[in-house]
Design a protein around this motif. Sequence first.
Motif, PDB file in Angstrom:
ATOM      1  N   THR A  94     -19.438  -0.200 -17.361  1.00 13.55           N
ATOM      2  CA  THR A  94     -20.693   0.451 -17.729  1.00 13.55           C
ATOM      3  C   THR A  94     -20.650   0.833 -19.196  1.00 13.55           C
ATOM      4  O   THR A  94     -19.599   0.825 -19.831  1.00 13.55           O
ATOM      5  CB  THR A  94     -20.939   1.711 -16.882  1.00 13.55           C
ATOM      6  OG1 THR A  94     -19.837   2.607 -17.082  1.00 13.55           O
ATOM      7  CG2 THR A  94     -21.079   1.369 -15.420  1.00 13.55           C
ATOM      8  N   ASN A  95     -21.788   1.171 -19.738  1.00 16.51           N
ATOM      9  CA  ASN A  95     -21.895   1.574 -21.124  1.00 16.51           C
ATOM     10  C   ASN A  95     -21.035   2.812 -21.363  1.00 16.51           C
ATOM     11  O   ASN A  95     -21.132   3.783 -20.636  1.00 16.51           O
ATOM     12  CB  ASN A  95     -23.358   1.859 -21.449  1.00 16.51           C
ATOM     13  CG  ASN A  95     -23.590   2.025 -22.920  1.00 16.51           C
ATOM     14  OD1 ASN A  95     -22.697   2.380 -23.667  1.00 16.51           O
ATOM     15  ND2 ASN A  95     -24.799   1.774 -23.350  1.00 16.51           N
ATOM     16  N   LYS A  96     -20.233   2.774 -22.388  1.00 11.50           N
ATOM     17  CA  LYS A  96     -19.308   3.869 -22.677  1.00 11.50           C
ATOM     18  C   LYS A  96     -19.881   4.896 -23.653  1.00 11.50           C
ATOM     19  O   LYS A  96     -19.191   5.809 -24.044  1.00 11.50           O
ATOM     20  CB  LYS A  96     -17.996   3.323 -23.244  1.00 11.50           C
ATOM     21  CG  LYS A  96     -17.296   2.358 -22.339  1.00 11.50           C
ATOM     22  CD  LYS A  96     -16.717   3.069 -21.155  1.00 11.50           C
ATOM     23  CE  LYS A  96     -15.910   2.080 -20.333  1.00 11.50           C
ATOM     24  NZ  LYS A  96     -15.354   2.638 -19.161  1.00 11.50           N
ATOM     25  N   VAL A  97     -21.122   4.767 -24.053  1.00 17.45           N
ATOM     26  CA  VAL A  97     -21.736   5.716 -24.985  1.00 17.45           C
ATOM     27  C   VAL A  97     -22.038   7.003 -24.226  1.00 17.45           C
ATOM     28  O   VAL A  97     -22.716   6.993 -23.211  1.00 17.45           O
ATOM     29  CB  VAL A  97     -23.027   5.136 -25.599  1.00 17.45           C
ATOM     30  CG1 VAL A  97     -23.742   6.176 -26.436  1.00 17.45           C
ATOM     31  CG2 VAL A  97     -22.713   3.897 -26.411  1.00 17.45           C
ATOM     32  N   HIS A  98     -21.528   8.109 -24.750  1.00 16.78           N
ATOM     33  CA  HIS A  98     -21.795   9.388 -24.091  1.00 16.78           C
ATOM     34  C   HIS A  98     -22.544  10.369 -24.983  1.00 16.78           C
ATOM     35  O   HIS A  98     -22.884  11.455 -24.564  1.00 16.78           O
ATOM     36  CB  HIS A  98     -20.508  10.016 -23.552  1.00 16.78           C
ATOM     37  CG  HIS A  98     -19.462  10.246 -24.596  1.00 16.78           C
ATOM     38  ND1 HIS A  98     -19.436  11.351 -25.401  1.00 16.78           N
ATOM     39  CD2 HIS A  98     -18.405   9.493 -24.975  1.00 16.78           C
ATOM     40  CE1 HIS A  98     -18.404  11.283 -26.214  1.00 16.78           C
ATOM     41  NE2 HIS A  98     -17.759  10.152 -25.979  1.00 16.78           N
ATOM     42  N   HIS A  99     -22.787   9.978 -26.236  1.00 15.73           N
ATOM     43  CA  HIS A  99     -23.618  10.801 -27.109  1.00 15.73           C
ATOM     44  C   HIS A  99     -24.177   9.933 -28.238  1.00 15.73           C
ATOM     45  O   HIS A  99     -23.630   8.876 -28.541  1.00 15.73           O
ATOM     46  CB  HIS A  99     -22.824  11.978 -27.688  1.00 15.73           C
ATOM     47  CG  HIS A  99     -21.742  11.566 -28.638  1.00 15.73           C
ATOM     48  ND1 HIS A  99     -20.482  11.205 -28.221  1.00 15.73           N
ATOM     49  CD2 HIS A  99     -21.732  11.448 -29.994  1.00 15.73           C
ATOM     50  CE1 HIS A  99     -19.742  10.892 -29.267  1.00 15.73           C
ATOM     51  NE2 HIS A  99     -20.484  11.016 -30.357  1.00 15.73           N
ATOM     52  N   VAL A 100     -25.267  10.399 -28.821  1.00 21.09           N
ATOM     53  CA  VAL A 100     -25.878   9.742 -29.977  1.00 21.09           C
ATOM     54  C   VAL A 100     -26.287  10.828 -30.965  1.00 21.09           C
ATOM     55  O   VAL A 100     -26.363  12.004 -30.624  1.00 21.09           O
ATOM     56  CB  VAL A 100     -27.109   8.885 -29.588  1.00 21.09           C
ATOM     57  CG1 VAL A 100     -26.700   7.718 -28.719  1.00 21.09           C
ATOM     58  CG2 VAL A 100     -28.180   9.716 -28.919  1.00 21.09           C
ATOM     59  N   PHE A 101     -26.557  10.404 -32.194  1.00 23.44           N
ATOM     60  CA  PHE A 101     -27.016  11.311 -33.233  1.00 23.44           C
ATOM     61  C   PHE A 101     -28.380  10.858 -33.708  1.00 23.44           C
ATOM     62  O   PHE A 101     -28.572   9.674 -34.015  1.00 23.44           O
ATOM     63  CB  PHE A 101     -26.033  11.312 -34.418  1.00 23.44           C
ATOM     64  CG  PHE A 101     -24.668  11.822 -34.059  1.00 23.44           C
ATOM     65  CD1 PHE A 101     -24.396  13.180 -34.099  1.00 23.44           C
ATOM     66  CD2 PHE A 101     -23.672  10.940 -33.671  1.00 23.44           C
ATOM     67  CE1 PHE A 101     -23.138  13.648 -33.764  1.00 23.44           C
ATOM     68  CE2 PHE A 101     -22.410  11.406 -33.340  1.00 23.44           C
ATOM     69  CZ  PHE A 101     -22.137  12.768 -33.382  1.00 23.44           C
TER      70      PHE A 101
END
Length: 87
Positions: free
Chosen positions: A17-24
């Motif tokens: 699964t997508n490993k992105v857990h935060h964005v700015f």
Amino acid sequence: MELDAATQGPGRLIVQTNKVHHVFTIDRVARDLGENEEWLAEIANEMEPEDGLIWVYNLSDDGVIAFTNFGIENLRELIVIHRDRAK
């Protein structure tokens, strides 16, 4: 796609699964980089989702550009390219 034997079995398939857990958000990135937000938005138009750029929408369907850590790295590279072109 190769799967580890432990992830295979009758009716069982585990996919990464997508490993992105935060964005700015772009305003945060502009502040952190000391750049103009509007100028960064123009540069970000060259980016695609696979470059680490995503759009975040709120309840009123207003969208804001956001970046993963990978996206910020790519944006920094684009900043250098655009500055070199301006010389």
